[in-house]
Design a protein around this motif. Structure first.
Motif, PDB file in Angstrom:
ATOM      1  N   ARG A   1       1.147   5.617  -0.385  1.00  0.00           N
ATOM      2  CA  ARG A   1       0.582   6.833  -0.495  1.00  0.00           C
ATOM      3  C   ARG A   1       1.284   7.970  -0.943  1.00  0.00           C
ATOM      4  O   ARG A   1       2.573   8.055  -0.633  1.00  0.00           O
TER       5      ARG A   1
ATOM      6  N   GLN B   1       0.709  -1.119  -0.196  1.00  0.00           N
ATOM      7  CA  GLN B   1      -0.003   0.104   0.056  1.00  0.00           C
ATOM      8  C   GLN B   1       0.828   1.263   0.203  1.00  0.00           C
ATOM      9  O   GLN B   1       1.572   1.361   0.860  1.00  0.00           O
TER      10      GLN B   1
ATOM     11  N   GLY C   1      -2.800  11.793   1.040  1.00  0.00           N
ATOM     12  CA  GLY C   1      -3.953  11.498   0.091  1.00  0.00           C
ATOM     13  C   GLY C   1      -4.319  10.061   0.085  1.00  0.00           C
ATOM     14  O   GLY C   1      -3.868   9.334   1.199  1.00  0.00           O
ATOM     15  N   ARG C   2      -5.044   9.587  -0.908  1.00  0.00           N
ATOM     16  CA  ARG C   2      -5.508   8.493  -0.865  1.00  0.00           C
ATOM     17  C   ARG C   2      -4.542   7.246  -1.019  1.00  0.00           C
ATOM     18  O   ARG C   2      -3.716   7.481  -2.034  1.00  0.00           O
ATOM     19  N   GLU C   3      -4.176   6.096  -0.503  1.00  0.00           N
ATOM     20  CA  GLU C   3      -3.653   4.966  -0.908  1.00  0.00           C
ATOM     21  C   GLU C   3      -4.007   4.192  -1.937  1.00  0.00           C
ATOM     22  O   GLU C   3      -5.211   4.288  -2.400  1.00  0.00           O
ATOM     23  N   TRP C   4      -2.842   3.550  -2.504  1.00  0.00           N
ATOM     24  CA  TRP C   4      -3.383   2.879  -3.562  1.00  0.00           C
ATOM     25  C   TRP C   4      -2.464   1.668  -3.411  1.00  0.00           C
ATOM     26  O   TRP C   4      -1.533   1.260  -2.936  1.00  0.00           O
ATOM     27  N   ASP C   5      -2.910   0.247  -3.998  1.00  0.00           N
ATOM     28  CA  ASP C   5      -1.976  -0.854  -3.842  1.00  0.00           C
ATOM     29  C   ASP C   5      -1.520  -1.303  -5.033  1.00  0.00           C
ATOM     30  O   ASP C   5      -2.016  -0.573  -6.198  1.00  0.00           O
TER      31      ASP C   5
END
Length: 83
Positions: A46, A44, A51-55
């Motif tokens: 960020r 994960q 901000g928004r996390e992404w995988d």
């Protein structure tokens, strides 16, 4: 601290750290991110400024270039100072 398997060298022979807090680049998007954790087989990330996390899968991360690392650190400092 969550750790995964031993980090593998990237295409340039640099060891990629996937430890929480490490700065890495998502090869798919080119975005720089900070490792926030691991869920299943994914890392994960960020954005350094928040901000928004992404995988992303572990094989899709690489070490940042010196320029990418400096740019991320400047972005964090600018956010701290309200710029």
């Amino acid at each position: 601290m969550v750790t995964m398997t031993a980090p593998n060298p990237d295409a340039h022979g640099h060891t990629v750290s996937r430890d929480v807090g490490a700065l890495v680049v998502d090869r798919r998007s080119g975005k720089v991110g900070v490792v926030m954790g691991h869920v299943g087989t994914y890392v994960q990330l960020r954005p350094p400024r928040g901000g928004r996390e992404w995988d992303v899968s572990p094989e899709d991360v690489r070490s940042p270039t010196p320029t990418e690392e400096l740019s991320a650190k400047v972005a964090v400092a600018n956010r701290r100072w309200g710029r």
